[in-house]
Design a protein around this motif. Structure first.
Motif, PDB file in Angstrom:
ATOM      1  N   TYR A  55     -10.640 -29.011  34.453  1.00 37.58           N
ATOM      2  CA  TYR A  55     -11.446 -29.102  33.238  1.00 37.58           C
ATOM      3  C   TYR A  55     -10.563 -28.772  32.040  1.00 37.58           C
ATOM      4  CZ  TYR A  55     -15.458 -28.905  36.408  1.00 37.58           C
ATOM      5  OH  TYR A  55     -16.371 -29.160  37.414  1.00 37.58           O
ATOM      6  N   GLY A  56     -10.599 -29.631  31.013  1.00 38.36           N
ATOM      7  CA  GLY A  56      -9.792 -29.372  29.833  1.00 38.36           C
ATOM      8  C   GLY A  56     -10.225 -28.111  29.132  1.00 38.36           C
ATOM      9  N   ILE A  57     -11.521 -27.915  29.056  1.00 42.66           N
ATOM     10  CA  ILE A  57     -12.088 -26.745  28.395  1.00 42.66           C
ATOM     11  C   ILE A  57     -13.340 -26.320  29.156  1.00 42.66           C
ATOM     12  CG2 ILE A  57     -13.541 -28.019  26.769  1.00 42.66           C
ATOM     13  CD1 ILE A  57     -12.653 -25.960  24.618  1.00 42.66           C
ATOM     14  N   GLU A  58     -13.657 -25.057  29.099  1.00 35.56           N
ATOM     15  CA  GLU A  58     -14.807 -24.518  29.824  1.00 35.56           C
ATOM     16  C   GLU A  58     -16.088 -25.255  29.441  1.00 35.56           C
ATOM     17  OE1 GLU A  58     -16.061 -20.036  31.232  1.00 35.56           O
ATOM     18  OE2 GLU A  58     -15.081 -20.327  29.296  1.00 35.56           O
ATOM     19  N   ASN A  59     -16.920 -25.538  30.465  1.00 39.28           N
ATOM     20  CA  ASN A  59     -18.220 -26.210  30.295  1.00 39.28           C
ATOM     21  C   ASN A  59     -18.094 -27.664  29.854  1.00 39.28           C
ATOM     22  OD1 ASN A  59     -19.661 -23.805  30.938  1.00 39.28           O
ATOM     23  ND2 ASN A  59     -19.361 -23.091  28.836  1.00 39.28           N
ATOM     24  N   SER A  60     -16.933 -28.264  30.077  1.00 40.65           N
ATOM     25  CA  SER A  60     -16.747 -29.682  29.758  1.00 40.65           C
ATOM     26  C   SER A  60     -16.787 -30.507  31.046  1.00 40.65           C
ATOM     27  CB  SER A  60     -15.411 -29.888  29.047  1.00 40.65           C
ATOM     28  OG  SER A  60     -14.332 -29.560  29.918  1.00 40.65           O
ATOM     29  N   ILE A  94      -9.809 -24.405  35.028  1.00 40.65           N
ATOM     30  CA  ILE A  94     -10.092 -24.577  33.602  1.00 40.65           C
ATOM     31  C   ILE A  94      -8.841 -24.273  32.787  1.00 40.65           C
ATOM     32  CG2 ILE A  94     -11.483 -23.771  31.651  1.00 40.65           C
ATOM     33  CD1 ILE A  94     -13.641 -23.006  33.758  1.00 40.65           C
ATOM     34  N   ILE A  95      -8.437 -25.207  31.932  1.00 43.63           N
ATOM     35  CA  ILE A  95      -7.217 -25.025  31.141  1.00 43.63           C
ATOM     36  C   ILE A  95      -7.455 -24.128  29.928  1.00 43.63           C
ATOM     37  CG2 ILE A  95      -5.428 -26.194  29.788  1.00 43.63           C
ATOM     38  CD1 ILE A  95      -5.960 -28.701  31.524  1.00 43.63           C
ATOM     39  N   GLU A  96      -8.519 -24.403  29.173  1.00 46.40           N
ATOM     40  CA  GLU A  96      -8.789 -23.652  27.948  1.00 46.40           C
ATOM     41  C   GLU A  96     -10.183 -23.024  27.973  1.00 46.40           C
ATOM     42  OE1 GLU A  96      -6.129 -26.040  24.605  1.00 46.40           O
ATOM     43  OE2 GLU A  96      -8.259 -26.525  24.822  1.00 46.40           O
TER      44      GLU A  96
END
Length: 235
Positions: free
Chosen positions: A180-185, A207-209
Motif C-alpha cells: 500500500y502506498g499510504i495507509e488506508n489506500s 504500508i509505505i507511508e
C-alpha cells in the motif's frame, strides 16, 4: 545525475536508466534471499536489487543481466565500487536468448510493466517492449533450481494475469505481499514469489507511508540497514 547513497554502497545513476525507486528498494529488502547461493537479477538496471540482496546474504553469488549497454555500464561501475564486488557479476545479454548450464536458487526482477505509452522515458525499463510477462516467466522457470524461487514486484492491476501465466509454466504462488502506498489506500504493488513446488500461500500487507511524505514505521524498520534517513523522514 547525483549518485544515490546507501549505508554500505552507492548507486551511480543515469537519465537513460531507470533510477533508484521504491519498488526496487522494497524488492531488495523483502525478496527471500536467505537460502540462496546463486542469484540472477533480470533487468539489473543500476544493480540496486543485487547490491541490497548481497548485503543481506553474505555468501550468495550474483549475476545481473540487462539488454541495455548504458545499464550494464552503470551496474558494472556500481558492482565494482561496492564491498561485495567479489560476489557480483554482470553481463550484456537479451534474457530471452540467455543460455547457461547453471541453475539459480533465486531469480529476482522488477520487470517492465506498462503495456503502452507515448513517452520515450524509460521505454525499455518501464514498458512491455523487449520482454513480456510470458517470456519472463517461461525463461525463469527453465533456469530455477529444484527448490528455487522466482521473486517479482509488479502493479496490483496485472497481478492476476501474472499469477495465471506463472501457473501455466508450473510456477506456483507461495508468497504474496500487498504493498500500500499510504495507509488506508488501495493496493499499489504486489511482491510475488513462486516456486515449482506447491505450498500453502503466505500473505501479508506492507504500508509505505503513514501519511503523505511520512514513512510508516514498517518501512523505516525494513530499510533501516540500507537508507540514510533524514530526521524529518522519521517524524
Amino acid at each position: 545525475m547525483k549518485p544515490f547513497k546507501f549505508k554500505q554502497f552507492e548507486i551511480q545513476q543515469s537519465a537513460n536508466v531507470f533510477r533508484v525507486g521504491t519498488d526496487g528498494v522494497l524488492l531488495g529488502a523483502l525478496a527471500n534471499v536467505d537460502f540462496a547461493e546463486n542469484v540472477l537479477e533480470v533487468g539489473a538496471g543500476t544493480g540496486l536489487i543485487s547490491l541490497m540482496l548481497a548485503q543481506r546474504n553474505s555468501k550468495a553469488k550474483f549475476l545481473g543481466i540487462d539488454i541495455s549497454e548504458v545499464a550494464v555500464h552503470l551496474t558494472d561501475l556500481n558492482f565494482k565500487n561496492s564491498i561485495f564486488s567479489s560476489r557480483l557479476q554482470n553481463i550484456l545479454h537479451d534474457f530471452k536468448t540467455f543460455e547457461t548450464h547453471e541453475k539459480f536458487d533465486l531469480i529476482v526482477t522488477n520487470p517492465p510493466y506498462f503495456e503502452t505509452s507515448d513517452s520515450s522515458k524509460d521505454k525499455i525499463a518501464r514498458q512491455n517492449v523487449e520482454l513480456n510477462f510470458y517470456q519472463l516467466i517461461s525463461k525463469s522457470s527453465e533456469l530455477l533450481s529444484e527448490n528455487g524461487v522466482f521473486s517479482v514486484i509488479i502493479p496490483f492491476e496485472v497481478g492476476a494475469d501474472f499469477i495465471k501465466i506463472a501457473k501455466e509454466n508450473q510456477l506456483f504462488l507461495k508468497r504474496r505481499i500487498n504493498i500500500y502506498g499510504i495507509e488506508n489506500s488501495k493496493i499499489k504493488r504486489l511482491i510475488l514469489e513462486f516456486s515449482s513446488n506447491e505450498k500453502k500461500l503466505e500473505e501479508s500487507d506492507f504500508i509505505i507511508e503513514k501519511s503523505p511524505r511520512k514513512y510508516s514505521d514498517q518501512y523505516l524498520e525494513l530499510t533501516n540497514e540500507f537508507h540514510v534517513f533524514k530526521k524529518e523522514d522519521r517524524n
